[in-house]
Design a protein around this motif. Structure first.
Motif, PDB file in Angstrom:
ATOM      1  N   ALA A  33       1.099  -1.270   0.059  1.00 32.20           N
ATOM      2  CA  ALA A  33       0.236   0.019  -0.053  1.00 32.20           C
ATOM      3  C   ALA A  33       0.886   1.025  -0.009  1.00 32.20           C
ATOM      4  O   ALA A  33       2.283   1.585   0.532  1.00 32.20           O
ATOM      5  CB  ALA A  33      -0.998   0.163   0.862  1.00 32.20           C
ATOM      6  N   CYS A  35       0.404   5.728   0.270  1.00 28.35           N
ATOM      7  CA  CYS A  35      -0.237   6.789   0.616  1.00 28.35           C
ATOM      8  C   CYS A  35       0.849   7.871   0.418  1.00 28.35           C
ATOM      9  O   CYS A  35       1.826   8.432   0.488  1.00 28.35           O
ATOM     10  CB  CYS A  35      -0.143   6.932   1.966  1.00 28.35           C
ATOM     11  SG  CYS A  35      -1.567   8.433   2.378  1.00 28.35           S
ATOM     12  N   ARG A  46       1.473   2.424  -8.531  1.00 31.80           N
ATOM     13  CA  ARG A  46       0.709   1.300  -8.928  1.00 31.80           C
ATOM     14  C   ARG A  46       1.331   0.553 -10.248  1.00 31.80           C
ATOM     15  O   ARG A  46       1.037  -0.183 -10.147  1.00 31.80           O
ATOM     16  CB  ARG A  46      -0.781   1.888  -9.702  1.00 31.80           C
ATOM     17  CG  ARG A  46      -1.969   2.123  -8.244  1.00 31.80           C
ATOM     18  CD  ARG A  46      -3.531   2.094  -8.691  1.00 31.80           C
ATOM     19  NE  ARG A  46      -3.409   3.813  -9.599  1.00 31.80           N
ATOM     20  CZ  ARG A  46      -3.720   4.448  -8.187  1.00 31.80           C
ATOM     21  NH1 ARG A  46      -3.979   4.388  -7.682  1.00 31.80           N
ATOM     22  NH2 ARG A  46      -3.517   6.237  -9.354  1.00 31.80           N
ATOM     23  N   GLU A  52      -0.824  -2.301  -4.612  1.00 32.70           N
ATOM     24  CA  GLU A  52      -2.413  -3.467  -4.701  1.00 32.70           C
ATOM     25  C   GLU A  52      -3.193  -1.846  -4.059  1.00 32.70           C
ATOM     26  O   GLU A  52      -4.296  -1.633  -4.923  1.00 32.70           O
ATOM     27  CB  GLU A  52      -2.708  -4.082  -3.811  1.00 32.70           C
ATOM     28  CG  GLU A  52      -2.004  -5.704  -4.343  1.00 32.70           C
ATOM     29  CD  GLU A  52      -1.829  -6.619  -3.128  1.00 32.70           C
ATOM     30  OE1 GLU A  52      -2.569  -5.982  -1.892  1.00 32.70           O
ATOM     31  OE2 GLU A  52      -0.462  -7.767  -3.314  1.00 32.70           O
ATOM     32  N   GLU A  53      -2.644  -1.212  -3.165  1.00 31.01           N
ATOM     33  CA  GLU A  53      -3.657  -0.325  -3.212  1.00 31.01           C
ATOM     34  C   GLU A  53      -3.079   0.942  -2.587  1.00 31.01           C
ATOM     35  O   GLU A  53      -1.921   0.837  -1.979  1.00 31.01           O
ATOM     36  CB  GLU A  53      -4.058  -0.505  -1.678  1.00 31.01           C
ATOM     37  CG  GLU A  53      -5.114  -2.223  -1.118  1.00 31.01           C
ATOM     38  CD  GLU A  53      -5.068  -2.572   0.164  1.00 31.01           C
ATOM     39  OE1 GLU A  53      -5.720  -1.454   0.686  1.00 31.01           O
ATOM     40  OE2 GLU A  53      -5.548  -4.135  -0.210  1.00 31.01           O
ATOM     41  N   THR A  54      -4.089   2.395  -2.522  1.00 28.91           N
ATOM     42  CA  THR A  54      -3.125   3.485  -2.976  1.00 28.91           C
ATOM     43  C   THR A  54      -4.155   4.177  -2.184  1.00 28.91           C
ATOM     44  O   THR A  54      -5.617   4.286  -2.898  1.00 28.91           O
ATOM     45  CB  THR A  54      -2.856   3.953  -3.996  1.00 28.91           C
ATOM     46  OG1 THR A  54      -4.391   4.038  -5.157  1.00 28.91           O
ATOM     47  CG2 THR A  54      -1.671   3.360  -4.460  1.00 28.91           C
ATOM     48  N   TYR A  55      -4.053   5.326  -1.747  1.00 26.93           N
ATOM     49  CA  TYR A  55      -4.901   6.430  -1.372  1.00 26.93           C
ATOM     50  C   TYR A  55      -4.494   7.503  -0.576  1.00 26.93           C
ATOM     51  O   TYR A  55      -3.029   7.708  -0.599  1.00 26.93           O
ATOM     52  CB  TYR A  55      -4.945   5.299   0.712  1.00 26.93           C
ATOM     53  CG  TYR A  55      -4.910   4.532   1.116  1.00 26.93           C
ATOM     54  CD1 TYR A  55      -6.386   4.332   1.497  1.00 26.93           C
ATOM     55  CD2 TYR A  55      -4.009   2.992   0.779  1.00 26.93           C
ATOM     56  CE1 TYR A  55      -7.288   2.674   1.568  1.00 26.93           C
ATOM     57  CE2 TYR A  55      -4.860   1.610   0.914  1.00 26.93           C
ATOM     58  CZ  TYR A  55      -5.734   1.794   1.735  1.00 26.93           C
ATOM     59  OH  TYR A  55      -6.701   0.541   1.161  1.00 26.93           O
ATOM     60  N   MET A  61      -5.297   3.992   5.295  1.00 31.16           N
ATOM     61  CA  MET A  61      -4.667   3.552   4.397  1.00 31.16           C
ATOM     62  C   MET A  61      -4.302   2.497   5.432  1.00 31.16           C
ATOM     63  O   MET A  61      -3.810   0.728   5.659  1.00 31.16           O
ATOM     64  CB  MET A  61      -3.018   3.614   4.543  1.00 31.16           C
ATOM     65  CG  MET A  61      -1.884   2.914   3.855  1.00 31.16           C
ATOM     66  SD  MET A  61      -0.356   3.154   3.030  1.00 31.16           S
ATOM     67  CE  MET A  61       0.201   3.923   4.949  1.00 31.16           C
ATOM     68  N   ASN A  64      -8.117   0.507   6.793  1.00 33.45           N
ATOM     69  CA  ASN A  64      -8.196  -0.738   5.750  1.00 33.45           C
ATOM     70  C   ASN A  64      -6.817  -1.744   3.981  1.00 33.45           C
ATOM     71  O   ASN A  64      -7.513  -2.799   4.430  1.00 33.45           O
ATOM     72  CB  ASN A  64      -8.310   0.362   4.145  1.00 33.45           C
ATOM     73  CG  ASN A  64     -10.251   1.488   5.060  1.00 33.45           C
ATOM     74  OD1 ASN A  64      -9.895   0.763   5.865  1.00 33.45           O
ATOM     75  ND2 ASN A  64      -9.784   1.814   4.554  1.00 33.45           N
ATOM     76  N   SER A  65      -5.781  -1.793   4.445  1.00 33.48           N
ATOM     77  CA  SER A  65      -4.812  -2.426   3.981  1.00 33.48           C
ATOM     78  C   SER A  65      -4.323  -3.033   5.323  1.00 33.48           C
ATOM     79  O   SER A  65      -4.175  -3.098   6.459  1.00 33.48           O
ATOM     80  CB  SER A  65      -3.911  -1.713   4.051  1.00 33.48           C
ATOM     81  OG  SER A  65      -4.125  -0.730   2.622  1.00 33.48           O
TER      82      SER A  65
END
Ligand code: NAD
Length: 340
Positions: A33, A35, A46, A52-55, A61, A64-65
């Motif tokens: 992740a 941010c 990405r 996988e996850e960006t905020y 972050m 949720n991650s």
């Protein structure tokens, strides 16, 4: 053992270096992740690093991650709060220097870190992981240069980085030259000597870049320090090295002297041309400390895997910041400052 799942906050000048290293160069870790306030930086994470996850919100972050750890590379004013939030969430924390911009917030952060003895905390004093500094430390500890009497440190950023620094300082408080730059040298002084700094006298001058006046920053600063055992330290910090990124350290002892990076050489190449004999210099911190940035994060991950704490502690962050803040006060008041 499963890979340590790391989320990073901050993908700027240094954040990109750490993000790349976590995703490519640190065995046992993966970057899951990221941010940042900047959409292009999140796209980079990405597309180039396959995060996988960006905020755009740090709290989201860490909420949720499914993270094991965070790497904090946001502007300095956010570190203390972001460390506290991650610690309370049960995460291991690697944070860039400085720990914070004032002593109270760092002390509060340390209280929270102390309540989480099974979580690793490490501060980004990467010079301790540089081969030359490690070698010098061994020599000093083995008594090769006798008892230390003077430590002289230069930490001067390249003039070529000035524009991006002014942008950085406009966007968020850097803490000033001593908290932002000299903090590494203050840590080295404490690390090499094993002693605390008792008093400082610091001063500064802006000459080449009036834009630094506008963001209330110093171009060049000098600090003279006395340690608890009367060892002396002289620090020169700046933002105007025309030739590149100048980090140099000298240790003078009763039996000899050591110099680390007396010339800030880029590599072993010497060029002979119409200018004479030219030794290229390192140009920026990612270049000079490339290996050290990797080694410090390897150490962080190994601490998590082996359930031990890092050598670079939150207390080191507190003590270094106390000295840096005293230097700034000395400049502001033109007084010698005693550190309690
Ligand atoms: P930068 O300005 O280039 O990047 C800052 C990043 O933080 C950007 O990605 C920005 O989007 C993000 N950000 C800003 N506010 C945020 C917020 N509220 N929430 C989430 N993300 C936010 O800064 P930089 O030069 O990379 O410096 C970052 C930190 O690293 C600073 O604390 C600095 O002192 C430290 N640093 C350490 C070294 C070293 O030698 N160890 C070198 C450079 C910087």
């Amino acid at each position: 053992m499963e890979n340590i799942r790391i989320g990073i906050v901050g993908l700027g000048r240094l954040g990109k270096v750490h993000a790349f290293n976590i995703s490519q160069n640190i065995p046992g870790a993966c970057l899951v992740a990221a941010c940042s306030l900047d959409k292009r930086e999140l796209e980079y994470a990405r597309n180039q690093l396959h995060v996988e996850e960006t905020y755009s919100q740090y709290e989201e972050m860490i909420e949720n991650s499914n993270l094991d750890a965070v790497c904090i590379v946001s502007p300095s004013g956010f570190h203390a709060e972001q460390i506290q939030l991650a610690m309370k969430k049960g995460l291991h924390v690697f944070s860039e220097k400085p720990m914070g911009l004032n002593i109270k917030e760092i002390e509060n952060t340390i209280k929270i870190i102390d309540q989480c003895p099974n979580q690793v905390f490490q501060l980004g004093f990467m010079r301790r992981y540089d081969d030359s500094y490690k070698y010098a430390k061994k020599l000093v500890d083995n008594g090769e240069i006798g008892e230390l009497t003077v430590i002289r440190c230069y930490g001067i950023d390249p003039s070529s980085g000035l524009e991006s620094f002014v942008k950085f300082a406009k966007a968020s408080n850097s803490g000033g030259l001593f908290s932002d730059m000299s903090i590494h040298d203050i840590d080295l002084v404490r690390w090499f000597s094993g002693k605390e700094v008792n008093r400082v006298w610091a001063m500064g001058k802006n000459a080449a870049y009036p834009e630094l006046d506008q963001v209330n920053e110093l171009e060049t600063g000098v600090a003279l320090m006395q340690l608890e055992d009367k060892t002396m330290a002289i620090l020169v910090a700046g933002r105007n090295a025309i030739h590149g990124y100048h980090v140099e350290t000298e240790l003078i002892g009763t039996k000899g002297m050591l110099r680390i990076a007396q010339v800030p050489e880029k590599n072993l190449v010497t060029i002979f041309n119409e200018h004479g004999m030219v030794r290229p210099t390192s140009q920026n911190f990612p270049e000079r400390f490339r290996e050290a940035f990797i080694c410090e994060l390897k150490e962080f991950v190994e601490c998590i895997q082996k359930n031990r704490q890092s050598e670079v502690t939150a207390y080191d962050g507190l003590q270094a910041t106390k000295v840096a803040i005293a230097c700034q006060r000395s400049v502001d008041t033109n007084q010698i400052i005693d550190i309690k």
